[in-house]
Design a protein around this motif. Structure first.
Motif, PDB file in Angstrom:
ATOM      1  N   VAL A   1     -14.269  10.015  -0.157  1.00  0.00           N
ATOM      2  CA  VAL A   1     -13.320  10.008   0.959  1.00  0.00           C
ATOM      3  C   VAL A   1     -12.560   8.687   0.988  1.00  0.00           C
ATOM      4  O   VAL A   1     -11.336   8.661   1.098  1.00  0.00           O
ATOM      5  CB  VAL A   1     -14.052  10.220   2.309  1.00  0.00           C
ATOM      6  N   SER A   2     -13.295   7.596   0.826  1.00  0.00           N
ATOM      7  CA  SER A   2     -12.625   6.290   0.910  1.00  0.00           C
ATOM      8  C   SER A   2     -11.648   6.105  -0.240  1.00  0.00           C
ATOM      9  O   SER A   2     -10.620   5.462  -0.091  1.00  0.00           O
ATOM     10  CB  SER A   2     -13.660   5.167   0.921  1.00  0.00           C
ATOM     11  N   ARG A   3     -11.968   6.715  -1.395  1.00  0.00           N
ATOM     12  CA  ARG A   3     -11.045   6.583  -2.528  1.00  0.00           C
ATOM     13  C   ARG A   3      -9.786   7.405  -2.286  1.00  0.00           C
ATOM     14  O   ARG A   3      -8.669   6.955  -2.568  1.00  0.00           O
ATOM     15  CB  ARG A   3     -11.733   7.020  -3.822  1.00  0.00           C
ATOM     16  N   VAL A   4      -9.978   8.622  -1.756  1.00  0.00           N
ATOM     17  CA  VAL A   4      -8.809   9.464  -1.482  1.00  0.00           C
ATOM     18  C   VAL A   4      -7.905   8.784  -0.447  1.00  0.00           C
ATOM     19  O   VAL A   4      -6.684   8.790  -0.568  1.00  0.00           O
ATOM     20  CB  VAL A   4      -9.247  10.861  -0.990  1.00  0.00           C
ATOM     21  N   LEU A   5      -8.533   8.179   0.554  1.00  0.00           N
ATOM     22  CA  LEU A   5      -7.739   7.522   1.599  1.00  0.00           C
ATOM     23  C   LEU A   5      -7.213   6.158   1.150  1.00  0.00           C
ATOM     24  O   LEU A   5      -6.416   5.545   1.841  1.00  0.00           O
ATOM     25  CB  LEU A   5      -8.595   7.334   2.858  1.00  0.00           C
ATOM     26  N   ARG A   6      -7.676   5.717  -0.012  1.00  0.00           N
ATOM     27  CA  ARG A   6      -7.331   4.381  -0.511  1.00  0.00           C
ATOM     28  C   ARG A   6      -7.592   3.318   0.545  1.00  0.00           C
ATOM     29  O   ARG A   6      -6.724   2.485   0.862  1.00  0.00           O
ATOM     30  CB  ARG A   6      -5.864   4.306  -0.936  1.00  0.00           C
TER      31      ARG A   6
ATOM     32  N   GLU B   1      -5.113   8.391 -10.340  1.00  0.00           N
ATOM     33  CA  GLU B   1      -6.114   7.830  -9.436  1.00  0.00           C
ATOM     34  C   GLU B   1      -6.010   8.553  -8.099  1.00  0.00           C
ATOM     35  O   GLU B   1      -4.997   9.175  -7.811  1.00  0.00           O
ATOM     36  CB  GLU B   1      -5.920   6.323  -9.274  1.00  0.00           C
ATOM     37  N   PRO B   2      -7.086   8.511  -7.325  1.00  0.00           N
ATOM     38  CA  PRO B   2      -7.068   9.274  -6.081  1.00  0.00           C
ATOM     39  C   PRO B   2      -6.053   8.713  -5.099  1.00  0.00           C
ATOM     40  O   PRO B   2      -5.699   7.539  -5.151  1.00  0.00           O
ATOM     41  CB  PRO B   2      -8.487   9.120  -5.531  1.00  0.00           C
TER      42      PRO B   2
ATOM     43  N   GLU C   1      -8.516  10.282  12.893  1.00  0.00           N
ATOM     44  CA  GLU C   1      -7.676   9.120  13.134  1.00  0.00           C
ATOM     45  C   GLU C   1      -7.726   8.141  11.950  1.00  0.00           C
ATOM     46  O   GLU C   1      -6.706   7.559  11.559  1.00  0.00           O
ATOM     47  CB  GLU C   1      -8.142   8.405  14.407  1.00  0.00           C
ATOM     48  N   LEU C   2      -8.920   7.982  11.373  1.00  0.00           N
ATOM     49  CA  LEU C   2      -9.058   7.075  10.225  1.00  0.00           C
ATOM     50  C   LEU C   2      -8.083   7.480   9.121  1.00  0.00           C
ATOM     51  O   LEU C   2      -7.369   6.637   8.566  1.00  0.00           O
ATOM     52  CB  LEU C   2     -10.503   7.116   9.717  1.00  0.00           C
ATOM     53  N   ALA C   3      -8.055   8.796   8.826  1.00  0.00           N
ATOM     54  CA  ALA C   3      -7.164   9.267   7.771  1.00  0.00           C
ATOM     55  C   ALA C   3      -5.707   9.077   8.168  1.00  0.00           C
ATOM     56  O   ALA C   3      -4.886   8.615   7.369  1.00  0.00           O
ATOM     57  CB  ALA C   3      -7.446  10.739   7.483  1.00  0.00           C
TER      58      ALA C   3
END
Ligand code: ADP
Ligand code: MG
Lengths: 333, 285
Positions: free
Chosen positions: A229-234, B75-76, B100-102
């Motif tokens: 998730v953190s990678r997708v969200l960068r 890359e992602p 919200e984070l996203a």
């Protein structure tokens, strides 16, 4: 039946219910306290029985009763010392007031009272020394643990060092720390005493490791999905660490912190004894050197105090853990 | 139709193992149009998740690559949002905070605080989760968690929505509800979706095309089936529909006749995807 008697009957019923409730709470409390209390009573009996059979060169080994007497004695000494201090300050103030009355511009001196440190002073010294040492260790250990947990390379670079220093006894560090503090900490008007710094750094060096190791494990076991998730969200590094790494590692970080604090508290007593630094350890050592008939009793008081304080410190950490933990359903012990 | 919005071009991948590297995919080619709904179907362990992860950029292809709107992506990034099989919500954040984070990651420069708030709430109401904004993932059901996971991805306004068996862990009723929600949303927003499933009905009901994968190792795309059913689709009406059932038959035939032999093999090795490398050697052999 008149309304009056009816109301009074109801009232009586209500008070009966209250009494019943009270009784049930009492019996619950009693039940939950029964086992620990039994344990303690049995222990005290065994202790007393054994103590009467051990005779040392300083007299009989102290039993629970001696310890009780000695602790009262220590409290009285403390109160007496405080009274002396109060009197000293009162006298000093009176003297200064007189001086000022004579001459408003007079230079007045206020001196601190320099009496003998009482048992409670020693406890206080030990407490803030361990707090300071633990604080320094935490400041280093958590970031170090996070760095090692996040990066395989950093971990491989640092792990041998951690594994080497982890098993080192505080007694081995002490001479080195003492010399280094004396050499480096030269100041005209020192804010901290050298002895305090020596004890605190020794504590810090020894209680670093449990937190480092547990933080590493906590950080390294973050859910793979959350990493994705953190990678997708960068996510940027700071956001990643704040929103994902620390929350997932927090239970293990606290396990580490509690182990560290317990270690620190044990190490501190040893360091104080060996280095003659003020604190509970020094109290024990002084009593041992003293060798009076009450010494063993007083040492036993110190032993029990150390135990109880250790226990309270752990409970405090647990309370803190409950406060900061996001998972309120988790079971903490 | 111009199928060059998202291109999977000559993709292959090898995973390192203790012995010979394990070749999971070979020569995977797929072109997807904007707004298309694609299902990937195949037996367990054939490499569906691997394809999706390569598109997402979470895995690096050994050969070939992914082209999105004419540009290679390796890359992602938030333009390819992923709905994970096990929701992957942050358990310490509320439903609202998770979305919200996203949103903050994607729109921090382009939306004001009030707009962000509105956008988060809007997306949660799309998936009918606006009643539980301040609950933690631990306090809501599996279906609700998956809804939130979908809302989180929709809120990022991705170019492609990637879903890895999004409803696989749910009971049949909840799954049907979510499929209907997803169809409504996709009809309205026109998202480009790549979804993995092993449920034939789900694939036929939702997709514009079904991509059927051969069994691994060195899995590839076996057949592609166009689903020419009018939208909006209604699951009850379709149950009787001849065309619908013909499509179903075709997919089933592919899975249980054409890929049958190896299907048996892959069934016995399916747990391999849970195990570390040592067990994978036997797969390659
Ligand atoms: N990270 C990995 N490392 C090694 N092998 C992997 C990895 N991911 C997947 N595989 C292997 O690739 C094959 C395809 O896996 P996957 O894409 O998860 O299948 P599925 O179609 O069930 O989603 C499996 O045999 C699996 O063991
Ligand atoms: Mg999969």
């Amino acid at each position: 039946m008149s309304t009056a008697t009816f109301t009074s009957k109801i009232e009586r019923l209500q008070s009966l219910i209250t009494v019943a409730n009270l009784l049930s709470t009492l019996s619950k409390t009693f039940k939950s306290a029964a086992l620990p209390v039994t344990g303690i009573v049995v222990f005290l009996l065994l202790w007393q029985a054994t103590a009467t059979n051990i005779v040392t060169s300083l007299g009989q080994f102290p039993g629970p009763v001696d310890v009780w007497t000695q602790s009262k004695g220590l409290i009285q000494e403390h109160q007496a010392e405080r009274e002396k201090a109060d009197k000293f300050y009162a006298r000093q103030e009176a003297r200064n007031a007189k001086k000022l009355a004579k001459n408003a511009d007079a230079v007045i001196k206020t001196r601190p009272y320099t009496g003998k440190a009482t048992y409670f002073d020693q406890i206080f010294t030990s407490l803030y020394t361990v707090a300071f040492g633990f604080f320094i260790a935490t400041l280093v250990a958590i970031p170090l643990g996070i760095a090692c947990g996040l990066s395989e390379r950093v971990y491989r670079a640092i792990n041998p060092i951690i594994q080497t220093f982890k098993p080192v006894s505080p007694l081995a560090w002490l001479p080195l720390v003492t010399m280094v503090v004396s050499a480096l900490y030269v100041s005209e008007d020192p804010f901290f005493e050298k002895a305090f710094l020596t004890s605190a750094f020794t504590v810090a060096l020894c209680c670093l490791w449990p937190t480092v190791i547990n933080t590493i494990v906590g950080v390294a076991s973050i859910d793979r999905d959350l990493i994705d998730v953190s990678r997708v969200l960068r996510l940027s590094w700071p956001v990643y660490i704040k929103t994902i790494v620390i929350p997932s590692a927090i239970p293990l970080i606290f396990t580490g912190l509690r182990l560290s604090l317990a270690t620190g508290w044990m190490v501190l007593i040893a360091a104080e004894m060996l280095a003659q630094n003020p604190g509970l350890g020094k109290f024990i050592w002084d009593e041992f050197q003293n060798g009076s008939s009450s010494s063993l009793g007083r040492i036993m008081v110190a032993v029990i105090t150390i135990g109880i304080i250790g226990f309270i410190l752990d409970r405090l950490m647990l309370a803190l853990q409950k406060r900061v933990s996001w998972d309120k359903q988790a079971i903490f012990r | 139709m111009q199928r060059n919005y998202l291109k999977v071009s000559q993709v292959g991948i090898e995973f390192p193992t203790d012995g010979e590297p394990f070749r999971a995919l070979q020569n995977v080619n797929l072109s997807i149009a904007k707004g298309e709904f694609i299902s990937l179907i195949g037996h367990s362990g054939c490499g569906k998740s691997t394809v999706l992860n390569i598109i997402a950029g979470l895995y690096q292809a050994s050969e070939g690559g992914i082209i999105l709107e004419g540009r290679e992506v390796d890359e992602p990034g938030p333009d390819r949002a992923v709905v994970f099989q096990n929701h992957a919500l942050l358990p310490w954040l509320s439903v609202y905070q998770n979305v919200e984070l996203a949103v903050k990651c994607v729109f921090k420069h382009s939306k004001t605080k009030a707009e962000i708030r509105e956008w988060v709430e809007h997306n949660l109401s799309l998936v009918h989760m606006d009643h539980a904004l301040h609950k933690r993932p631990g306090e809501i059901s599996g279906g609700m968690k998956q809804r939130v996971g979908i809302a989180r991805c929709l809120a990022m306004q991705p170019k492609v929505l990637l879903m890895d068996e999004p409803f696989g862990a749910l009971d049949a009723l909840t799954r049907a509800h979510l499929q209907d929600s997803l169809m409504d949303i996709q009809n309205e927003l026109g998202n480009t979706v790549v979804m993995i499933t092993h449920d034939v009905d789900e694939a036929v009901l939702l997709s514009d095309r079904i991509v059927m994968m051969t069994n691994g190792p060195a899995a590839s795309i076996g057949e592609i089936l166009d689903i020419d059913l009018p939208r909006p689709r209604d699951r009850l009406a379709l149950a009787e529909d001849v065309q619908y059932n013909a499509y179903r038959q075709q997919v089933l035939r592919f899975l249980y006749e054409k890929q049958k032999n190896s299907a048996k093999k892959s069934a016995s090795i399916a747990p391999a995807e849970l195990l570390p490398s040592s067990s994978k050697k036997s797969v390659a052999a």
